[in-house]
Design an enzyme around this catalytic site. Structure first.
Site, PDB file in Angstrom:
ATOM      1  N   LYS A  22      42.862  29.771  34.229  1.00 58.18           N
ATOM      2  CA  LYS A  22      44.205  30.154  34.632  1.00 58.18           C
ATOM      3  C   LYS A  22      44.223  30.384  36.141  1.00 58.18           C
ATOM      4  O   LYS A  22      43.375  31.113  36.671  1.00 58.18           O
ATOM      5  CB  LYS A  22      44.594  31.443  33.916  1.00 58.18           C
ATOM      6  CG  LYS A  22      45.992  31.469  33.368  1.00 58.18           C
ATOM      7  CD  LYS A  22      46.210  32.778  32.633  1.00 58.18           C
ATOM      8  CE  LYS A  22      47.570  32.822  32.012  1.00 58.18           C
ATOM      9  NZ  LYS A  22      47.869  34.153  31.489  1.00 58.18           N
TER      10      LYS A  22
HETATM   11  C1  E4P Z   1      50.688  34.709  29.974  1.00 56.71           C
HETATM   12  O1  E4P Z   1      49.534  34.684  29.581  1.00 56.71           O
HETATM   13  C2  E4P Z   1      51.122  35.841  30.833  1.00 56.71           C
HETATM   14  O2  E4P Z   1      50.008  36.381  31.524  1.00 56.71           O
HETATM   15  C3  E4P Z   1      51.774  36.931  30.037  1.00 56.71           C
HETATM   16  O3  E4P Z   1      52.636  36.350  29.096  1.00 56.71           O
HETATM   17  C4  E4P Z   1      52.464  37.861  30.992  1.00 56.71           C
HETATM   18  O4  E4P Z   1      53.610  38.372  30.442  1.00 56.71           O
HETATM   19  P1  E4P Z   1      53.869  39.939  30.364  1.00 56.71           P
HETATM   20  O5  E4P Z   1      53.321  40.547  31.636  1.00 56.71           O
HETATM   21  O6  E4P Z   1      55.361  40.071  30.244  1.00 56.71           O
HETATM   22  O7  E4P Z   1      53.128  40.432  29.166  1.00 56.71           O
END
Ligand code: E4P
Length: 212
Positions: free
Chosen positions: A83
């Site tokens: 990522k």
């Molecule tokens: C995806 O992996 C993102 O890191 C994650 O969905 C972040 O979203 P959130 O901070 O609203 O949980």
């Protein structure tokens, strides 16, 4: 639509796996920081627990260090997807990893322009953060819709992974739009199965049966 569980918690992954509902896992530094213990051991355990892609984010912000981290990450398991935040340094990293055949998930995507650059660089996935955009008064799901249109225009192979999903309505909307994948917390996943009429209907059936 591929469904990924947005967590670094192995028990949550096991619970979702038992439903036969998930195709992979996405993590981020915040999710991993919530888990006790060595993060590499946790990631290794996740990679063994689930066959599908497991997204793990680099911490560095400069491309050379990102690449070094990525090379270490992919050694943890064959299903690791690296990522990378969609910064300029991140785009350089995505391009280099693509040349090396390493799958990437371009994260912290908040505009179609960012997503298109990530796709051009060879990202396997782009992750538009629906919830974060909604939080600042924008329409996060509109970005998912825009990406599906743009990626179809140019027959791009990069997959749109709807992220930062907070409720079952967003799941439904993403599916209606044809998102390639979605990542959601266990709480939202469990909510998908719930409907009051199902509970009422089951109670009614059982009550009638009991009278038999
Ligand atoms: C995806 O992996 C993102 O890191 C994650 O969905 C972040 O979203 P959130 O901070 O609203 O949980």
């Amino acid at each position: 639509m591929k469904i990924f569980l947005d967590t670094a918690n192995i028990e949550q992954i096991r619970q979702a796996k038992a439903l036969g509902a998930i195709d992979g896992v996405t993590t981020n530094p915040s999710l991993l920081s919530r888990e006790k213990g060595d993060w590499k051991k946790i990631v290794r355990q996740i990679c063994k627990e689930i066959e599908g892609p497991v997204s793990v984010e680099v911490i560095s912000t400069e491309s050379p260090a990102m690449l070094t981290e990525a090379r270490d990450l992919v050694k943890i398991g064959p299903n690791i997807v690296v990522k990378v935040p969609v910064t300029l340094e991140g785009l350089k990293t995505i391009k280099e990893l693509h040349l090396r055949g390493i799958e990437t998930n371009a994260t912290l995507v908040f505009s179609a322009n960012q997503a298109l650059l990530a796709a051009k660089a060879g990202a396997s996935y782009v992750s538009p953060f629906v919830g974060w955009l909604d939080d600042v008064g924008q329409d996060g799901m509109q970005l998912v819709q825009d990406l599906m249109s743009i990626f179809r225009n140019y027959d791009l192979s990069t997959q749109v992974l709807a992220a930062s999903i907070r409720n079952s309505s967003q799941f439904f909307q993403a599916a209606l739009l044809g998102a390639d994948a979605i990542t959601l917390p266990l709480s939202v996943l469990l909510d998908l199965a719930k409907h009051p009429l199902t509970d009422i209907g089951l109670a009614s059936f059982l009550a009638d049966w009991a009278k038999k």
